[in-house]
Design a protein around this motif. Structure first.
Motif, PDB file in Angstrom:
ATOM      1  N   PRO A 237       0.824  -1.210   0.000  1.00 55.82           N
ATOM      2  CA  PRO A 237       0.000   0.000   0.000  1.00 55.82           C
ATOM      3  C   PRO A 237       0.857   1.259   0.000  1.00 55.82           C
ATOM      4  CG  PRO A 237       0.090  -0.951   2.195  1.00 55.82           C
ATOM      5  CD  PRO A 237       0.805  -1.914   1.287  1.00 55.82           C
ATOM      6  N   LEU A 238       0.270   2.366  -0.446  1.00 54.26           N
ATOM      7  CA  LEU A 238       0.941   3.655  -0.446  1.00 54.26           C
ATOM      8  C   LEU A 238       0.112   4.659   0.346  1.00 54.26           C
ATOM      9  CD1 LEU A 238       2.052   4.021  -4.188  1.00 54.26           C
ATOM     10  CD2 LEU A 238       3.480   3.347  -2.250  1.00 54.26           C
ATOM     11  N   ALA A 239       0.787   5.653   0.909  1.00 54.53           N
ATOM     12  CA  ALA A 239       0.081   6.735   1.581  1.00 54.53           C
ATOM     13  C   ALA A 239      -0.726   7.530   0.555  1.00 54.53           C
ATOM     14  CB  ALA A 239       1.082   7.644   2.296  1.00 54.53           C
ATOM     15  N   LYS A 240      -1.749   8.227   1.015  1.00 54.98           N
ATOM     16  CA  LYS A 240      -2.664   8.926   0.109  1.00 54.98           C
ATOM     17  C   LYS A 240      -1.947   9.932  -0.781  1.00 54.98           C
ATOM     18  CE  LYS A 240      -6.961  11.553  -0.020  1.00 54.98           C
ATOM     19  NZ  LYS A 240      -8.059  12.157   0.783  1.00 54.98           N
ATOM     20  N   ASP A 241      -1.065  10.746  -0.219  1.00 56.33           N
ATOM     21  CA  ASP A 241      -0.361  11.765  -1.009  1.00 56.33           C
ATOM     22  C   ASP A 241       1.124  11.444  -1.097  1.00 56.33           C
ATOM     23  OD1 ASP A 241      -2.577  13.425  -1.642  1.00 56.33           O
ATOM     24  OD2 ASP A 241      -2.561  14.231   0.395  1.00 56.33           O
ATOM     25  N   HIS A 242       1.429  10.235  -1.591  1.00 56.98           N
ATOM     26  CA  HIS A 242       2.834   9.841  -1.725  1.00 56.98           C
ATOM     27  C   HIS A 242       3.540  10.710  -2.764  1.00 56.98           C
ATOM     28  CE1 HIS A 242       1.543   7.703  -5.387  1.00 56.98           C
ATOM     29  NE2 HIS A 242       0.550   7.239  -4.668  1.00 56.98           N
ATOM     30  N   ARG A 243       4.858  10.787  -2.656  1.00 59.27           N
ATOM     31  CA  ARG A 243       5.650  11.661  -3.527  1.00 59.27           C
ATOM     32  C   ARG A 243       6.608  10.836  -4.390  1.00 59.27           C
ATOM     33  NH1 ARG A 243       5.337  16.817  -2.741  1.00 59.27           N
ATOM     34  NH2 ARG A 243       7.333  17.121  -3.811  1.00 59.27           N
ATOM     35  N   ALA A 244       6.899  11.384  -5.557  1.00 59.28           N
ATOM     36  CA  ALA A 244       7.723  10.667  -6.531  1.00 59.28           C
ATOM     37  C   ALA A 244       9.119  10.369  -6.003  1.00 59.28           C
ATOM     38  CB  ALA A 244       7.809  11.480  -7.825  1.00 59.28           C
ATOM     39  N   ASP A 245       9.761  11.338  -5.341  1.00 59.95           N
ATOM     40  CA  ASP A 245      11.143  11.127  -4.923  1.00 59.95           C
ATOM     41  C   ASP A 245      11.261   9.945  -3.962  1.00 59.95           C
ATOM     42  OD1 ASP A 245       9.752  12.427  -2.939  1.00 59.95           O
ATOM     43  OD2 ASP A 245      11.217  14.025  -2.623  1.00 59.95           O
ATOM     44  N   ALA A 246      10.338   9.854  -3.008  1.00 54.89           N
ATOM     45  CA  ALA A 246      10.390   8.750  -2.047  1.00 54.89           C
ATOM     46  C   ALA A 246      10.027   7.418  -2.692  1.00 54.89           C
ATOM     47  CB  ALA A 246       9.454   9.038  -0.872  1.00 54.89           C
ATOM     48  N   GLU A 247       8.977   7.417  -3.518  1.00 59.06           N
ATOM     49  CA  GLU A 247       8.499   6.138  -4.073  1.00 59.06           C
ATOM     50  C   GLU A 247       9.418   5.611  -5.162  1.00 59.06           C
ATOM     51  OE1 GLU A 247       6.509   4.697  -2.334  1.00 59.06           O
ATOM     52  OE2 GLU A 247       5.837   6.448  -1.207  1.00 59.06           O
ATOM     53  N   LEU A 248      10.039   6.474  -5.947  1.00 62.47           N
ATOM     54  CA  LEU A 248      10.975   5.990  -6.969  1.00 62.47           C
ATOM     55  C   LEU A 248      12.210   5.382  -6.310  1.00 62.47           C
ATOM     56  CD1 LEU A 248      10.721   8.785  -9.703  1.00 62.47           C
ATOM     57  CD2 LEU A 248       9.789   6.460  -9.777  1.00 62.47           C
ATOM     58  N   GLY A 249      12.654   5.985  -5.208  1.00 62.58           N
ATOM     59  CA  GLY A 249      13.765   5.397  -4.468  1.00 62.58           C
ATOM     60  C   GLY A 249      13.399   4.043  -3.889  1.00 62.58           C
ATOM     61  N   ARG A 250      12.197   3.945  -3.334  1.00 65.08           N
ATOM     62  CA  ARG A 250      11.733   2.676  -2.792  1.00 65.08           C
ATOM     63  C   ARG A 250      11.587   1.638  -3.899  1.00 65.08           C
ATOM     64  NH1 ARG A 250       6.534   1.570   1.008  1.00 65.08           N
ATOM     65  NH2 ARG A 250       6.244   3.775   0.668  1.00 65.08           N
ATOM     66  N   LEU A 251      11.107   2.067  -5.049  1.00 65.13           N
ATOM     67  CA  LEU A 251      10.922   1.156  -6.180  1.00 65.13           C
ATOM     68  C   LEU A 251      12.251   0.575  -6.634  1.00 65.13           C
ATOM     69  CD1 LEU A 251       9.003  -0.078  -8.234  1.00 65.13           C
ATOM     70  CD2 LEU A 251       9.129   2.049  -9.538  1.00 65.13           C
ATOM     71  N   ALA A 252      13.287   1.395  -6.706  1.00 64.58           N
ATOM     72  CA  ALA A 252      14.607   0.904  -7.106  1.00 64.58           C
ATOM     73  C   ALA A 252      15.122  -0.127  -6.110  1.00 64.58           C
ATOM     74  CB  ALA A 252      15.583   2.074  -7.227  1.00 64.58           C
ATOM     75  N   ARG A 253      14.890   0.130  -4.807  1.00 62.46           N
ATOM     76  CA  ARG A 253      15.335  -0.831  -3.785  1.00 62.46           C
ATOM     77  C   ARG A 253      14.536  -2.129  -3.874  1.00 62.46           C
ATOM     78  NH1 ARG A 253      15.285   4.047  -0.906  1.00 62.46           N
ATOM     79  NH2 ARG A 253      13.282   3.537   0.092  1.00 62.46           N
TER      80      ARG A 253
END
Length: 409
Positions: A113-129
């Protein structure tokens, strides 16, 4: 030193064109028998047979025995050993990631799940990991990945790589996902709207397989549509084709996240459905609404039926313009089945220019919440030139070992 190249019109260039035609047909359909390849390419049976044998010997195609209409047939797919690709679906409230081989067999998958107002910088970093961890679980590393397809819940302008309309996905405006994620993963990344890729998946391997023109509608937190015309996804000039949720139904209506008033999403999106039903149930979610409706609770049945009616009105306008053969409905709300589809279908038939018996078939999607991420995989594979791509040829032997380990696990 000069390198000779095939002369246009020569036997060599013709053969290369025929090879490419066969590979493209296999990519498009995910797999075909040799007889079906003849029909799809227009080539002679002998030409198809010879080229399939040649490409199978080179490790580009894979052939297996199957049965069609009671007869034995040779089924042709891309070879698993060609390499691995990634698929991503970034939604408003969840992230789904898969790794698959180029024959579209998924070898690893993760969802969170993602937070309602997630941000690109945090989620793209998480996606790479996440990708790094998933490849490690396959006993390999990111160097094996040939390409990644990304489905995002916003229209993408192909000229800029940015979201076409600010505000539709907060925290992602002005971000070139293809460049940012491509740099983090050190591979090519191809981004498209989630409904476009959901439509691609249902058209190729789901509820609209082997059909003509179709419309794909996803109803979850919001609502959007993907359009397939002539076997190809139709995106429009600015990438906003199919933005059904932002069709204006009331110019004096509530303000939408896109900046306009009275968009369809304001009446059929998750918030619009849940708020009147919430009472003291503060934790009520869209999935809860669906479950209670399926369980027969009248208020919840009525709420979903009303949404089906409103979607039917908007879809009828789209069908009167495009005249599709089939309408495929997917997303969280589609799990309500005929509670949603019945009113949608009835309203659609009443509003069409054609007679009810000629109305497009309205059915539930077959791929469920995985449609978008599987479409992202197909989109990534479409961008690969398996006959000439050096990345493919360099990784074939390594990927063979990877795939064998992944399947064994």
């Amino acid at each position: 030193m000069t390198t000779s190249r095939p002369t246009p019109g020569s036997q060599t260039s013709l053969r290369e064109a025929n090879r490419a035609r066969i590979v493209d047909a296999v990519k498009l359909h995910g797999g075909l028998t040799q007889v079906e390849l003849v029909g799809a390419t227009g080539l002679s049976p002998a030409t198809v047979s010879n080229i399939v044998k040649e490409l199978a010997a080179q490790g580009i195609l894979n052939t297996t025995q199957s049965t069609r209409s009671g007869r034995r047939a040779q089924f042709v797919t891309l070879a698993h050993e060609l390499g691995l690709v990634g698929g991503v679906h970034i939604a408003q409230r969840h992230l789904r990631v898969v790794i698959a081989d180029v024959a579209q067999q998924v070898v690893a998958e993760h969802h969170l799940p993602l937070a309602k107002d997630h941000r690109a910088d945090a989620e793209l970093g998480r996606l790479a990991r996440m990708f790094a961890d998933m490849f490690e679980s396959l006993d390999t590393d990111l160097s094996e990945m040939l390409a990644v397809g990304v489905a995002i819940e916003a229209p993408i302008d192909k000229r800029t790589g940015l979201i076409s309309r600010p505000g539709i996905m907060r925290g992602w405006d002005g971000v070139n996902v293809s460049e940012s994620l491509g740099e983090a993963l050190n591979c090519r990344v191809f981004v498209d709207n989630n409904c476009n890729l959901g439509a691609l998946a249902e058209y190729r391997r789901g509820a609209a397989r082997r059909r003509g023109d179709m419309i794909y509608i996803n109803v979850s937190e919001g609502i959007g549509a993907g359009i397939v015309l002539g076997g190809k996804v139709w995106r429009g000039h600015h990438g906003i084709a199919g933005e059904l949720g932002h069709v204006t139904v009331d110019e004096q209506g509530p303000l939408c996240r896109c900046g306009k008033r009275g968009c369809l999403e304001m009446y059929v999106g998750a918030s619009a459905i849940i708020e009147p039903l919430r009472s003291d149930r503060r934790g009520l979610k869209l999935q809860d609404v669906v479950s209670r409706a399926v369980g027969g609770e009248a208020r919840f049945v009525r709420a979903i039926a009303d949404v089906g009616h409103l979607i039917g009105v908007a879809t009828a306008d789209l069908c009167n313009i495009l005249d599709p053969e089939r309408v495929v409905v997917s997303g969280d709300l589609a799990n309500a089945g005929e509670i949603l589809l019945g009113p949608l279908r009835h309203t659609l038939e009443r509003s069409l220019l054609v007679a009810p018996e000629n109305a497009p078939e309205v059915i539930q999607g077959q791929l469920g919440n995985r449609a978008e991420v599987l479409g992202a995989v197909s989109y990534a594979i479409d961008q690969l030139s398996v006959l000439t791509d050096s990345a493919v040829s360099d990784s074939k032997q390594r990927a063979h070992t990877t795939h064998t380990k992944a399947v064994a696990s």
